[in-house]
Design a protein around this motif. Structure first.
Motif, mmCIF file in Angstrom:
data_model
loop_
_atom_site.group_PDB
_atom_site.id
_atom_site.type_symbol
_atom_site.label_atom_id
_atom_site.label_comp_id
_atom_site.label_asym_id
_atom_site.label_seq_id
_atom_site.Cartn_x
_atom_site.Cartn_y
_atom_site.Cartn_z
ATOM 1 N N PRO A 4 1.207 -1.171 -0.402
ATOM 2 C CA PRO A 4 -0.154 0.462 0.019
ATOM 3 C C PRO A 4 0.759 1.445 -0.017
ATOM 4 O O PRO A 4 1.603 1.651 0.366
ATOM 5 C CB PRO A 4 -1.127 0.146 1.284
ATOM 6 C CG PRO A 4 -0.142 -0.912 2.399
ATOM 7 C CD PRO A 4 1.017 -1.583 1.251
ATOM 8 N N THR A 6 1.847 4.580 1.531
ATOM 9 C CA THR A 6 1.903 4.683 3.158
ATOM 10 C C THR A 6 2.444 6.822 2.827
ATOM 11 O O THR A 6 3.582 6.745 2.113
ATOM 12 C CB THR A 6 3.268 4.073 3.990
ATOM 13 O OG1 THR A 6 4.644 4.181 3.330
ATOM 14 C CG2 THR A 6 2.758 3.248 3.562
ATOM 15 N N GLU A 170 -5.786 3.871 4.102
ATOM 16 C CA GLU A 170 -4.632 3.125 2.885
ATOM 17 C C GLU A 170 -3.569 3.820 3.672
ATOM 18 O O GLU A 170 -2.481 3.072 3.762
ATOM 19 C CB GLU A 170 -4.310 3.055 1.406
ATOM 20 C CG GLU A 170 -3.776 2.272 0.743
ATOM 21 C CD GLU A 170 -3.477 2.434 -0.467
ATOM 22 O OE1 GLU A 170 -2.730 2.123 -1.717
ATOM 23 O OE2 GLU A 170 -5.136 2.727 -1.258
ATOM 24 N N THR A 173 -2.979 3.003 6.905
ATOM 25 C CA THR A 173 -2.081 1.662 7.947
ATOM 26 C C THR A 173 -3.342 0.640 9.061
ATOM 27 O O THR A 173 -3.331 -0.050 9.302
ATOM 28 C CB THR A 173 -0.930 1.474 7.850
ATOM 29 O OG1 THR A 173 -0.141 1.945 6.436
ATOM 30 C CG2 THR A 173 -0.385 -0.012 8.027
ATOM 31 N N ASP A 174 -2.725 1.421 9.766
ATOM 32 C CA ASP A 174 -2.976 1.041 10.900
ATOM 33 C C ASP A 174 -4.156 1.682 12.056
ATOM 34 O O ASP A 174 -3.588 3.009 12.861
ATOM 35 C CB ASP A 174 -2.171 0.344 11.618
ATOM 36 C CG ASP A 174 -2.195 -0.444 13.869
ATOM 37 O OD1 ASP A 174 -3.568 -0.369 13.689
ATOM 38 O OD2 ASP A 174 -1.623 -0.649 13.905
#
Length: 198
Positions: A4, A6, A170, A173-174
């Motif tokens: 993805p 970042t 995206e 991520t987290d």
């Protein structure tokens, strides 16, 4: 998803988000368009992503950039690339040089309008070996048909088509990470709050 985009490897490019060109985006609600553009600019500014802004013919009907962008990213606004009229921003050396100077080969683009201001630099960047995602709902076109044709043309050239919420998720991520928490806050304030609290 194996690789993805970042906040550490992508750059944000906002093309011609000007008060005049916004009037040409008739296939999307203007409040929604502005919220999405704000969300992208804030995501770049608050995560440290490079943000490149460009305009076309500010002294004509296109006018200045949205005031919000100057407030969100004053340094990027001051460094914006003012094009004299070149349609494909990628072919205007000062803009391309500004993108190259970010050192990023993954680009997130949004612009007004999708059918003129976004389609050409997105395809040109792909041709020069960049990975490109275009955030369609942070732009617009005079008609839905024009927007659909631009999207089809970009997709055929290898551009990834995305939406504001999708690309922000995206990049996050987290949600529990510092970057994820920052992006989640932006998404809520700019986009989700009316849905959740409305």
């Amino acid at each position: 998803m194996r690789n993805p985009f970042t906040a550490d490897d992508a750059a944000m490019l906002l093309i011609d988000h000007q008060v005049g060109t916004a009037k040409l985006a008739r296939n999307i609600d203007h409040a929604h368009l502005l919220a999405n553009a704000r969300a992208l600019a804030r995501t770049a500014a608050e995560t440290g992503m490079p943000l490149v802004l460009t305009t076309s013919q500010e002294d004509r009907f296109q006018g200045p950039l949205f005031d919000d962008l100057q407030q969100i990213a004053p340094d990027a606004h001051a460094a914006r690339v003012e094009r004299p009229g070149v349609v494909d921003a990628w072919t205007y050396a000062p803009f391309k040089d500004a993108v190259v100077a970010t050192g990023r080969k993954r680009l997130i683009m949004a612009g007004l309008t999708n059918d003129v201001c976004t389609v050409y630099p997105a395809i040109s960047a792909i041709e020069d070996g960049y990975e490109v995602q275009v955030v369609v709902d942070a732009g617009g076109s005079p008609t839905q048909e024009a927007d659909d044709i631009a999207v089809a043309r970009m997709r055929q050239a290898g551009v990834t088509i995305t939406s504001t919420n999708q690309v922000m998720a995206e990049l996050a991520t987290d949600w529990a990470s510092p970057t994820g928490q920052a992006i989640q806050g932006i998404m809520y304030e700019e986009i989700l709050k009316p849905l959740v609290e409305g």
